[in-house]
Design a protein around this motif. Structure first.
Motif, short mmCIF file in Angstrom:
data_model
loop_
_atom_site.label_atom_id
_atom_site.label_comp_id
_atom_site.label_asym_id
_atom_site.label_seq_id
_atom_site.Cartn_x
_atom_site.Cartn_y
_atom_site.Cartn_z
N PHE A 183 55.54 37.62 44.59
CA PHE A 183 54.59 38.45 43.85
C PHE A 183 55.02 39.90 43.98
N ALA A 184 55.15 40.58 42.83
CA ALA A 184 55.56 41.99 42.80
C ALA A 184 56.86 42.21 43.55
N GLY A 185 57.77 41.24 43.42
CA GLY A 185 59.07 41.37 44.06
C GLY A 185 59.09 41.05 45.53
N ILE A 186 57.93 40.63 46.09
CA ILE A 186 57.83 40.32 47.51
C ILE A 186 57.69 38.82 47.69
N ARG A 190 44.43 26.91 55.96
CA ARG A 190 45.04 27.90 56.84
C ARG A 190 44.60 29.32 56.47
N LEU A 191 44.24 29.52 55.21
CA LEU A 191 43.77 30.84 54.79
C LEU A 191 42.48 31.20 55.51
N TYR A 192 41.64 30.21 55.77
CA TYR A 192 40.41 30.47 56.52
C TYR A 192 40.74 31.07 57.88
N ILE A 204 46.00 42.07 48.98
CA ILE A 204 47.12 41.52 48.20
C ILE A 204 47.17 40.01 48.36
N ARG A 205 47.02 39.54 49.59
CA ARG A 205 47.04 38.10 49.85
C ARG A 205 45.85 37.42 49.18
N PHE A 206 44.71 38.10 49.19
CA PHE A 206 43.52 37.54 48.55
C PHE A 206 43.75 37.37 47.05
N PHE A 207 44.33 38.39 46.42
CA PHE A 207 44.61 38.34 44.99
C PHE A 207 45.63 37.24 44.68
N ALA A 208 46.73 37.21 45.45
CA ALA A 208 47.80 36.26 45.18
C ALA A 208 47.31 34.82 45.32
N ASN A 209 46.50 34.55 46.33
CA ASN A 209 46.03 33.19 46.54
C ASN A 209 44.89 32.80 45.59
N THR A 210 44.19 33.79 45.04
CA THR A 210 43.12 33.51 44.09
C THR A 210 43.65 33.25 42.69
N ASN A 266 45.22 25.18 43.34
CA ASN A 266 43.97 25.03 44.11
C ASN A 266 43.27 26.38 44.29
N LYS A 267 43.18 27.13 43.20
CA LYS A 267 42.66 28.50 43.28
C LYS A 267 41.23 28.54 43.84
N LYS A 268 40.36 27.66 43.33
CA LYS A 268 38.97 27.67 43.78
C LYS A 268 38.86 27.32 45.26
N GLU A 269 39.62 26.32 45.67
CA GLU A 269 39.60 25.90 47.08
C GLU A 269 40.10 27.02 47.98
N ARG A 270 41.17 27.67 47.57
CA ARG A 270 41.70 28.78 48.35
C ARG A 270 40.70 29.93 48.43
N LEU A 271 40.05 30.21 47.33
CA LEU A 271 39.07 31.29 47.31
C LEU A 271 37.92 31.01 48.29
N ILE A 272 37.46 29.76 48.29
CA ILE A 272 36.35 29.40 49.18
C ILE A 272 36.76 29.58 50.64
#
Length: 287
Positions: free
Chosen positions: A206-209, A218-220, A249-255, A260-266
Motif C-alpha cells: 500500500f502506497a509503495g510500502i 490477530r488484528l484484535y 494506516i493499518r486500520f485503513f489498509a485492513n478495512t 474479509n473487510k467486515k471481519e477485520r474491521l470488527i
C-alpha cells in the motif's frame, strides 16, 4: 540445554521436521500445542514432553509452560521456537556458543537470537527504527528480538520474570526484552548466524510500502496490545510513537484493501475498545 516449540494448527510435515531437527540438539524438548486438536506428529522421544491446550492459552502462557518444564529439568538455557522457523543441525550449538561468547564480553546479556531471513522475500529482515545499543564484532545489543530463535539464560529468568500472559500473543517477545532491559540486562543478535522464519501469513503493498498480512483475529491483539503497551513506562518511546502513528494506516489498509473487510474491521474496533479500557487476556474471554 533445552528448547520449547509452540504449535498452532501447524503444517504437519514442517512441524515434524522441526521437532526432529531440534530434539537431537538438546537435552530436553518441550512441545506446546495450542491447536484445537492434538497435532498428529511422531513425538516418541525420550527427551520430549508434550502439552496440548485445545482452548489455545496463547503464546506467552505456552512459552511459560515450556520454560517451567525446562527449569524443572535443570536446563541452563532455553531456546524458543515457533513452528514456522527453519533451523539446521548445528543451530542450537552455534547459538549457544554465541551466547557464551557474548556473555564473556558483556555479562549482562541474558538472551540472544539469530539474524532473521524472511521466508517470503528470502531477504534479511532489517528493523527500520530499532537502535543498535552496543556493537561487537560477533554480536550487537538491541532493544528487542523476536521470540522464535531466542536463547534465554535460565539462571537469570527469576530476575526478569516469565512472559506476560496478559498480552496473549502480539508484543509478548518485545515486552519481555524491554522488561529484561529495565532489570539492567541486555538482549543481543548474533551477527553471523541466520534463521529463516515466516513473519505473518502473507504480504501486501500500500502506497509503495510492503506490509505483513495476518489473520483477522490477530488484528484484535495487535491494536489492543499497542494501546496497552504504550502506557507502560519501560516501553521505548520510539516504539510507542511509530506504532501509534502507523495505526490509522493499518486500520485503513485492513478495512478497504484486504479480504474479509467486515471481519477485520470488527476485530480492529474491538481491539481498540479493549485497549483503551486496558482489557487484556484472550479475545474469547472478553467477547
Amino acid at each position: 540445554m533445552g528448547a520449547v516449540i509452540v504449535l498452532f494448527n501447524p503444517f504437519l510435515a514442517e512441524a515434524q521436521a522441526l521437532v526432529n531437527k531440534v530434539s537431537g540438539q538438546v537435552d530436553a524438548l518441550c512441545v506446546i500445542d495450542n491447536s484445537p486438536r492434538p497435532s498428529e506428529l511422531n513425538l516418541d522421544r525420550a527427551n520430549l514432553s508434550y502439552h496440548h491446550f485445545s482452548s489455545n492459552i496463547g503464546i506467552a502462557a505456552a512459552q511459560n509452560v515450556g520454560l517451567s518444564d525446562l527449569c524443572l529439568a535443570k536446563c541452563d538455557r532455553a531456546l524458543l521456537l515457533d513452528q514456522d522457523s527453519l533451523v539446521d543441525e548445528y543451530f542450537v550449538k552455534s547459538l549457544s556458543d554465541q551466547l557464551s561468547s557474548a556473555q564473556t564480553d558483556n555479562k549482562r546479556v541474558i538472551a540472544i537470537g539469530p539474524r532473521i531471513v524472511c521466508s517470503f522475500s528470502e531477504k534479511l529482515v532489517k528493523p527500520r527504527v530499532q537502535k543498535e545499543l552496543f556493537v561487537h564484532e560477533d554480536f550487537v545489543c538491541v532493544t528487542q528480538i523476536i521470540s522464535s530463535g531466542m536463547l534465554i539464560d535460565l539462571h537469570q529468568l527469576e530476575l526478569t520474570g516469565f512472559k506476560d500472559e496478559r498480552l496473549f500473543i502480539d508484543g509478548v517477545d518485545h515486552e519481555w526484552c524491554w522488561r529484561a532491559r529495565r532489570k539492567n540486562f541486555d538482549v543481543a543478535i548474533a551477527n553471523n548466524l541466520y534463521m529463516v522464519h515466516r513473519l505473518g501469513d502473507a504480504r501486501s503493498k500500500f502506497a509503495g510500502i510492503t506490509y505483513k498480512v495476518g489473520s483477522p483475529i490477530r488484528l484484535y491483539y495487535q491494536f489492543r496490545n499497542i494501546l496497552i503497551l504504550t502506557r507502560r513506562d519501560y516501553v521505548p518511546l520510539y516504539w510507542k510513537i511509530r506504532n501509534i502513528l502507523v495505526m490509522p494506516i493499518r486500520f485503513f489498509a485492513n478495512t478497504f484493501l484486504q479480504n474479509n473487510k467486515k471481519e477485520r474491521l470488527i476485530f480492529m474496533v474491538r481491539g481498540i475498545w479493549d485497549g483503551l479500557r486496558m482489557r487484556d487476556g484472550s479475545y474469547n474471554d472478553n467477547w
